[in-house]
Design a protein around this motif. Structure first.
Motif, PDB file in Angstrom:
ATOM      1  N   THR A   1       0.813  -1.224   0.000  1.00 55.91           N
ATOM      2  CA  THR A   1       0.000   0.000   0.000  1.00 55.91           C
ATOM      3  C   THR A   1       0.843   1.270   0.000  1.00 55.91           C
ATOM      4  O   THR A   1       0.359   2.336  -0.382  1.00 55.91           O
ATOM      5  N   GLY A   2       2.085   1.141   0.437  1.00 53.41           N
ATOM      6  CA  GLY A   2       2.919   2.334   0.585  1.00 53.41           C
ATOM      7  C   GLY A   2       2.605   3.125   1.850  1.00 53.41           C
ATOM      8  O   GLY A   2       3.260   4.121   2.149  1.00 53.41           O
ATOM      9  N   GLU A   3       1.589   2.689   2.606  1.00 53.67           N
ATOM     10  CA  GLU A   3       1.143   3.447   3.780  1.00 53.67           C
ATOM     11  C   GLU A   3       1.871   2.994   5.044  1.00 53.67           C
ATOM     12  O   GLU A   3       2.334   1.869   5.096  1.00 53.67           O
ATOM     13  N   PRO A   4       1.933   3.873   6.051  1.00 57.92           N
ATOM     14  CA  PRO A   4       1.373   5.231   6.097  1.00 57.92           C
ATOM     15  C   PRO A   4       2.266   6.276   5.426  1.00 57.92           C
ATOM     16  O   PRO A   4       1.871   7.431   5.285  1.00 57.92           O
ATOM     17  N   ALA A   5       3.453   5.822   4.968  1.00 57.47           N
ATOM     18  CA  ALA A   5       4.419   6.785   4.421  1.00 57.47           C
ATOM     19  C   ALA A   5       3.820   7.588   3.259  1.00 57.47           C
ATOM     20  O   ALA A   5       4.018   8.809   3.163  1.00 57.47           O
ATOM     21  N   LEU A   6       3.071   6.900   2.401  1.00 58.12           N
ATOM     22  CA  LEU A   6       2.517   7.553   1.216  1.00 58.12           C
ATOM     23  C   LEU A   6       1.699   8.792   1.596  1.00 58.12           C
ATOM     24  O   LEU A   6       1.871   9.868   1.012  1.00 58.12           O
TER      25      LEU A   6
END
Lengths: 341, 341
Positions: B100-105
């Protein structure tokens, strides 16, 4: 970006062609290049609205000498251009004088003083006065691109200035000269003497008519000097480098090296030992574990050793006019990105 | 430059130490770094005037978890920081989620929207949404530094974006993974099996407890994917890459290769053939004339092939926390130069 081009030899002509070939890429980059001046020793072209691409191409391909094309009755010279100041960036490709750096040095200084970015392929002014030029650029908020002076397409300057940024560099070494690379490979491949390999290099147009500058190590020394002064922020001179060429190498030496699994390379090296800086250009034997082992023919290479970013070796740098020109364009794109011109 | 640091593991801690070690170099560069936030999953430190170096060092060296140190009774979180917007640049080093790339995205998007530069070492958001992030950065006049996501100290991203600027790249290939490099070298040097070499890599802490990500080629694939999307301006996915690992390699294969004078390397390669893009991760045998022949152990390498700038191979990239941290600093210095922060 409005550009004035001074010095219209092979690289200058290829540049005007390159920006036509690359027009869609440049558009994507958001870089709108207008060439406003083209000036050589005989005269110049000036069109404040941008010299038309067709005219540019005709000049580039037709081999005609540049004509004056300006309604006022004035000769188009670098001084004329630098007085009008109607450009963002000057490409400086006039012929090199390594003793004085002139006339390029004065042109570059004047451009920087007038807040005009400069990209040059000229070693002379960089060898003579880099620190002054860099200071002048900084004070005037403009950039000085010198990538083409040290190996053309091989990004040796950027390798140190950008890719090793924030680290302390303790060693710069490289294989910087194409002619000697060619001669050494020819001696290895055929077992011939230095003189025969040199003759072949001349016959193929790889070596200059007077090859001493290359084969005696001076070209390597000049490039090492520039990299050292620029990247290590030094103010060294040519006399600080111990320079040795390849002219005494015999087929017997080559044969012995090959038996050991080694190849000769002409290496320029600056290394910091304690507070001392040691600079030399020297023939060295390298084995197949060495990063320069495969650097031959048209390839060049540079290796940096640093504290926090470890070692970085760059190998490549196609030779020839296209590559040199492309390295000029690389510097222009960099400047357009950072200065948003 | 006011910096907020989110994610305070090994690299984050090393960063706070690095900028103390490099303080005189940074001063020379004209770069005045103030760390205003340090935030991890447990809480954070905030000092609008800059967190003192001594406190930073204590946090870095003492291994203590980060405490809250702000007079208002609020928890210091990334959202708190991104609402106050009192920083110029965010360093994003939170843990990676590649799906998902999260939470960094979300953090990166929010920072860019708020005209805050970002430097990240996090592959997740770059794999998932690079194009969107880059567009957001461009629209807001800020920069996104991602050098650390593809080989740390090896400047593989810059190699394509800066050093090949203005050329068209037809091929990207590289040796991107340290663990497989180590295993292959161990098998070559000792003649041992894959399993024994892997065990040694685990014992020495070179391989992760779960090594499948490395040895099955996925780490190489992720890096290739990022370089392809960033440098060739593509929007490819992991499923576009044919991925093969090293787990089936036998001592017999290695021995045969060595007899031919060759070495196995796990190579990731994107090449353009006509209009098609071919992407793969594959074990290949290379001979001593190949630029990757000596790329082993901690070294990594990338090679670009272009139209006008020829080939460029970059070899290097020390491993480890210091080098990763130094690559974060390299991106920050670049941003400070181009954005004059």
């Amino acid at each position: 970006m409005r550009i004035g081009l001074i010095g219209y030899g092979g690289v200058g002509k290829a540049f005007t062609k390159l920006i036509v070939d690359k027009s869609s890429m440049l558009k994507e980059e958001g870089l709108n290049i207008e060439i406003v001046y083209i000036i050589n020793s005989k005269g110049g072209v000036y069109n404040p609205k941008g010299i038309g691409y067709n005219k540019l191409l005709a000049f580039s391909n037709g081999g005609k000498s540049i004509i004056e094309d300006y309604d006022e009755n004035k000769k188009i010279t670098p001084d004329f251009m630098l007085e009008r100041k109607d450009i963002d960036l000057m490409i400086e490709l006039t012929s090199t004088n390594k003793e004085t750096g002139e006339p390029a040095l004065s042109y570059i200084l004047k451009a920087l003083e007038n807040k005009i970015h400069v990209v040059t392929g000229n070693k002379g002014p960089i060898i003579q006065r880099y620190k002054k030029l860099e200071k002048m650029a900084g004070e005037n908020g403009v950039h000085l691109g010198i990538g083409c002076t040290c190996g053309g397409a091989l990004p040796s300057v950027n390798g140190g200035v950008i890719e090793m940024a924030g680290s302390e560099i303790s060693s710069i070494e490289g294989v910087f000269n194409g002619t000697t690379n060619y001669i050494l490979k020819e001696m290895e491949d055929t077992g011939c003497t230095y003189d025969i390999a040199l003759k072949k290099a001349k016959d193929f147009g790889i070596s200059e008519a007077n090859p001493s500058f290359d084969v005696e190590g001076w070209d390597t020394a000049f490039k090492l000097l520039i990299l050292t002064n620029v990247i290590m922020k030094e103010e060294k001179n040519l006399s600080d480098i111990k320079v040795e060429g390849i002219t005494n190498l015999t087929p017997y030496d080559i044969e012995n090296a090959l038996k050991e699994g080694k190849r000769y390379k002409l290496i320029g090296r600056t290394s910091r030992v304690e507070k001392e800086l040691n600079m030399l250009v020297k023939l060295e034997k390298v084995d197949k574990e060495h990063p320069f082992y495969n650097v031959d023919g048209k390839n060049k290479a540079v290796r940096y050793i640093s504290d926090t970013l470890g070692e970085l070796t760059l190998i490549g740098g196609a030779s020839g006019t296209t590559a040199a020109t492309a390295s000029i364009l690389r510097d222009i794109i960099y400047i357009s990105r950072v200065a948003r011109v």
